[in-house]
Write an enzyme that holds these catalytic residues in place. Structure first.
Site, PDB file in Angstrom:
ATOM      1  N   GLY A 310       0.747  -1.184   0.059  1.00 62.76           N
ATOM      2  CA  GLY A 310       0.118   0.030   0.193  1.00 62.76           C
ATOM      3  C   GLY A 310       1.004   1.512   0.033  1.00 62.76           C
ATOM      4  O   GLY A 310       0.945   2.062   0.711  1.00 62.76           O
ATOM      5  N   ASP A 333       0.655  -1.503  -4.791  1.00 61.07           N
ATOM      6  CA  ASP A 333      -0.676  -0.632  -4.412  1.00 61.07           C
ATOM      7  C   ASP A 333      -1.732  -1.059  -5.641  1.00 61.07           C
ATOM      8  O   ASP A 333      -1.268  -2.058  -6.521  1.00 61.07           O
ATOM      9  CB  ASP A 333      -0.406   0.670  -4.402  1.00 61.07           C
ATOM     10  CG  ASP A 333      -1.557   1.582  -3.496  1.00 61.07           C
ATOM     11  OD1 ASP A 333      -2.525   1.385  -3.939  1.00 61.07           O
ATOM     12  OD2 ASP A 333      -0.943   2.098  -2.650  1.00 61.07           O
ATOM     13  N   PHE A 365      -4.270  -6.166  -2.095  1.00 63.11           N
ATOM     14  CA  PHE A 365      -3.912  -6.665  -1.015  1.00 63.11           C
ATOM     15  C   PHE A 365      -5.034  -7.547   0.066  1.00 63.11           C
ATOM     16  O   PHE A 365      -4.641  -8.447   0.684  1.00 63.11           O
ATOM     17  CB  PHE A 365      -3.152  -5.941   0.162  1.00 63.11           C
ATOM     18  CG  PHE A 365      -3.742  -4.659   0.542  1.00 63.11           C
ATOM     19  CD1 PHE A 365      -4.880  -4.496   1.177  1.00 63.11           C
ATOM     20  CD2 PHE A 365      -2.893  -3.522   0.626  1.00 63.11           C
ATOM     21  CE1 PHE A 365      -5.256  -3.207   1.384  1.00 63.11           C
ATOM     22  CE2 PHE A 365      -3.181  -2.334   1.133  1.00 63.11           C
ATOM     23  CZ  PHE A 365      -4.647  -2.210   1.344  1.00 63.11           C
ATOM     24  N   ARG A 380       2.586   1.232   6.180  1.00 66.31           N
ATOM     25  CA  ARG A 380       2.262   2.252   7.241  1.00 66.31           C
ATOM     26  C   ARG A 380       0.943   2.999   6.627  1.00 66.31           C
ATOM     27  O   ARG A 380       0.809   2.892   5.659  1.00 66.31           O
ATOM     28  CB  ARG A 380       3.402   3.277   6.543  1.00 66.31           C
ATOM     29  CG  ARG A 380       3.407   4.605   7.583  1.00 66.31           C
ATOM     30  CD  ARG A 380       4.623   5.425   7.324  1.00 66.31           C
ATOM     31  NE  ARG A 380       4.647   6.212   6.174  1.00 66.31           N
ATOM     32  CZ  ARG A 380       5.540   6.969   5.695  1.00 66.31           C
ATOM     33  NH1 ARG A 380       6.684   7.103   6.590  1.00 66.31           N
ATOM     34  NH2 ARG A 380       5.572   7.577   4.445  1.00 66.31           N
ATOM     35  N   HIS A 384      -4.553   0.207  10.091  1.00 66.97           N
ATOM     36  CA  HIS A 384      -5.570   1.064  10.673  1.00 66.97           C
ATOM     37  C   HIS A 384      -6.836   1.461   9.879  1.00 66.97           C
ATOM     38  O   HIS A 384      -7.904   1.926  10.240  1.00 66.97           O
ATOM     39  CB  HIS A 384      -5.077   2.339  11.552  1.00 66.97           C
ATOM     40  CG  HIS A 384      -4.632   3.472  10.603  1.00 66.97           C
ATOM     41  ND1 HIS A 384      -4.422   4.518  10.972  1.00 66.97           N
ATOM     42  CD2 HIS A 384      -4.560   3.438   9.205  1.00 66.97           C
ATOM     43  CE1 HIS A 384      -4.041   5.374  10.058  1.00 66.97           C
ATOM     44  NE2 HIS A 384      -4.459   4.791   8.696  1.00 66.97           N
TER      45      HIS A 384
HETATM   46  C1  LIG Z   1      -3.604   5.666   3.831  1.00 64.08           C
HETATM   47  S1  LIG Z   1      -2.753   5.379   2.490  1.00 64.08           S
HETATM   48  C2  LIG Z   1      -1.190   5.093   2.751  1.00 64.08           C
HETATM   49  C3  LIG Z   1      -0.113   5.299   2.085  1.00 64.08           C
HETATM   50  C4  LIG Z   1       1.423   5.156   2.269  1.00 64.08           C
HETATM   51  N1  LIG Z   1       1.482   3.752   3.005  1.00 64.08           N
HETATM   52  C5  LIG Z   1       1.762   6.228   3.420  1.00 64.08           C
HETATM   53  O1  LIG Z   1       1.992   5.983   4.234  1.00 64.08           O
HETATM   54  O2  LIG Z   1       1.885   7.353   2.898  1.00 64.08           O
HETATM   55  C6  LIG Z   1      -3.312   3.705   2.172  1.00 64.08           C
HETATM   56  C7  LIG Z   1      -2.747   3.053   0.541  1.00 64.08           C
HETATM   57  O3  LIG Z   1      -3.698   1.738   0.620  1.00 64.08           O
HETATM   58  C8  LIG Z   1      -3.883   1.614  -0.692  1.00 64.08           C
HETATM   59  N2  LIG Z   1      -4.889   0.555  -0.973  1.00 64.08           N
HETATM   60  C9  LIG Z   1      -6.102   0.813  -0.603  1.00 64.08           C
HETATM   61  N3  LIG Z   1      -6.959  -0.304  -0.978  1.00 64.08           N
HETATM   62  C10 LIG Z   1      -6.075  -1.214  -1.418  1.00 64.08           C
HETATM   63  C11 LIG Z   1      -6.192  -2.517  -1.849  1.00 64.08           C
HETATM   64  N4  LIG Z   1      -7.173  -3.231  -1.802  1.00 64.08           N
HETATM   65  N5  LIG Z   1      -4.827  -3.149  -2.344  1.00 64.08           N
HETATM   66  C12 LIG Z   1      -4.008  -2.552  -2.424  1.00 64.08           C
HETATM   67  N6  LIG Z   1      -3.593  -1.097  -1.899  1.00 64.08           N
HETATM   68  C13 LIG Z   1      -4.675  -0.664  -1.601  1.00 64.08           C
HETATM   69  C14 LIG Z   1      -4.438   2.999  -1.077  1.00 64.08           C
HETATM   70  O4  LIG Z   1      -4.537   3.098  -2.496  1.00 64.08           O
HETATM   71  C15 LIG Z   1      -3.236   3.843  -0.555  1.00 64.08           C
HETATM   72  O5  LIG Z   1      -2.144   4.183  -1.253  1.00 64.08           O
END
Ligand SMILES: C[S@@+](CC[C@H](N)C(=O)[O-])C[C@H]1O[C@@H](n2cnc3c(N)ncnc32)[C@H](O)[C@@H]1O
Length: 498
Positions: A310, A333, A365, A380, A384
């Protein structure tokens, strides 16, 4: 690399050791004076501990904590060689953009917790309670952000008359002045002459180029709408007892506006502008909580490969690649996010792309496993966002491809409740000295607000260390180390030996 936080008992104020103060500093005299002053404060504080049941002794102890923590913060600014920030500053201090601010944040956590507790004890209760709700700062910030007031004032460091300012942003002048005066009370903008306003170190955050300003925009514009239906979401038959993302308060708020939504991530699927704003807000979030400290406090030198699960646009993995060029990095991602990520990497870290040490592997994921056999799987601000069932799925998918040397790092806010959890203990994490609440009270303000944001948007929560342990154990992982970065923690898991 520094060791994880050492165990601190409830009766200790966290002060640097004499050795710590002596070894690294350029301003030796100042440091020694600081040490003497703080040692004396600790001595007098400990003496008073004997009668901390007395109300007055508690007040004195809080005053001691305020004094010593403020002096610690002053020392941190001075350590940079740039002095302390001035009340009138209209520029950032070099420490404002440092990537490791753990020592400063520790001091401020004590300071904010202790002064809030002190004023709550001393002020009339009707005064303090109304301070909670009598608070339109978010709405005034929203005006300043949307009208780009800080951008206009940036061109007038000496200040700009509100007539000209209001004209430039196309708003009524007396209303604009009222908004700016409300914010100036809190140090955001300043009135340098009657009706003449200028930027301050705080209002610079509201410039359109600032990532934390972008995060502030999400919280001042969108999130209040979701918060407005919190009570309804707790009493509505369909929403009240559900912990599913499609029953988050924002879904109810959307419905009231005649719109539909299931999962917050859908918002970004076909909307480049929203996706970009969200990723900038992520940068701002990580700046706010000082998450980059992980670059300094985890033993990356002993690691060869990292998967950023992610990853977003690479807010973590890009600086990691720059700081540790020996690492092989995989960004994973959703496909549309990784397209955006590659464009960002081309601009910000082209050398890492040319070296071939960075790859982009799209996945979901909740359905797919990540690339196999890497040393670190780093998450990260991910766990949550999801309820226990989905968080377990994400971890189980990772567990399936872990090698014997692999570890999972969950990097989130980790919650401490106001009463210590006897069955869990502190696991070496800092707790506040008495008479403060063990979790630092108002010093932990942003963590508790973040928990509310998770609820409002995703119907999820920040977790305690005990809850994270249970999640890990449910997929065969065991907690091996905790790195306390003050506002966030990095919780390391490895495969449990059966
Ligand atoms: C809150 S952001 C965190 C981004 C990064 N880890 C950071 O700390 O800046 C959550 C991330 O999870 C990704 N995400 C959401 N659903 C997902 C999925 N089903 N599979 C893969 N990634 C996903 C979103 O695209 C986003 O980039």
């Amino acid at each position: 690399m520094q060791p994880p936080s050492t165990l601190s008992t409830r009766r200790q104020i966290q002060l640097p050791s004499k050795r710590q103060l002596e070894c690294t500093h350029t301003h030796d005299k100042e440091k020694k004076e600081m040490y003497c002053m703080m040692t004396m404060t600790r001595f007098s504080h400990n003496q008073k501990m004997t009668d901390l049941n007395e109300p007055e002794a508690k007040l004195e102890a809080l005053l001691d904590i305020i004094n010593s923590s403020a002096r610690q913060a002053i020392a941190e600014y001075k350590n940079t060689g740039h002095g302390v920030p001035s009340a009138d500053a209209a520029t950032f201090h070099p420490l404002d953009s440092a990537t490791d601010t753990i020592a400063l944040k520790k001091a401020i956590r004590l300071l904010e917790g202790a002064y809030h507790q002190l004023s709550t004890i001393l002020a009339p209760p009707q005064h303090t309670l109304m301070n909670f709700v009598f608070n339109y700062n978010w709405a005034c910030i929203d005006v300043a952000l949307r009208a780009r007031i800080a951008d206009v004032l940036d061109k007038h460091p000496e200040g700009l008359n509100v007539d000209r300012l209001a004209e430039a942003v196309n708003l009524d002048k007396s209303k604009t002045a009222r908004v700016l005066r409300a914010l100036s009370l809190m140090g955001c903008f300043k009135e340098v002459a009657p009706d003449v306003f200028a930027n301050t170190r705080l209002s610079l955050i509201l410039k359109s180029t600032n990532n934390t300003g972008c995060l502030a925009g999400l919280h001042s514009q969108d999130v209040p709408k979701y918060a407005g239906v919190l009570y309804e979401s707790m009493t509505d038959e369909e929403f009240a007892h559900s912990h599913e993302p499609d029953k988050a308060p924002w879904v109810l708020a959307l419905r009231k506006e005649g719109m539909k939504g299931n999962n917050h991530w859908e918002l970004f699927k076909n909307n480049d502008e929203k996706r970009e704003a969200f990723q900038r807000a992520m940068l701002g979030l990580n700046e706010m909580v000082g998450a980059s400290a992980v670059l300094h406090h985890y033993p990356w030198d002993n690691i060869s490969s990292v998967v950023d699960i992610g990853s977003g646009i690479g807010t973590f993995s890009t600086p990691l690649a720059k700081m540790f060029p020996h690492l092989k990095i995989t960004n994973q991602d959703l496909p549309q996010v990784l397209l955006q990520a590659q464009n960002v990497w081309k601009k910000t870290a082209p050398e890492a792309l040319l070296d071939g040490r960075v790859e982009f592997v799209p996945f979901n994921f909740l359905e797919d496993v990540p690339v196999a056999g890497k040393d670190v799987y780093y998450l990260r601000n991910i766990i949550h966002n999801w309820p226990d069932r989905d968080a377990t799925t994400i971890l189980r998918n990772i567990r399936k491809v872990m090698g014997l040397n692999s570890r999972v790092l969950i990097h989130d806010c980790v919650f401490f409740h106001t009463l210590q959890e006897p069955d869990i203990g502190t696991d070496g994490l800092s707790t506040a000295p008495e008479p403060m609440l063990p979790n630092f009270g108002a010093g932990a303000h942003r963590s508790y607000q973040m928990d509310m944001t998770m609820w409002l948007i995703h119907n999820t929560k920040e977790r305690t260390l005990g809850e994270l342990k249970i999640l890990g154990a449910s997929v065969g992982l065991v907690l091996t180390q905790v790195y306390d970065l003050v506002e966030t923690m990095v919780v390391e898991f490895r495969i449990a030996q059966s």
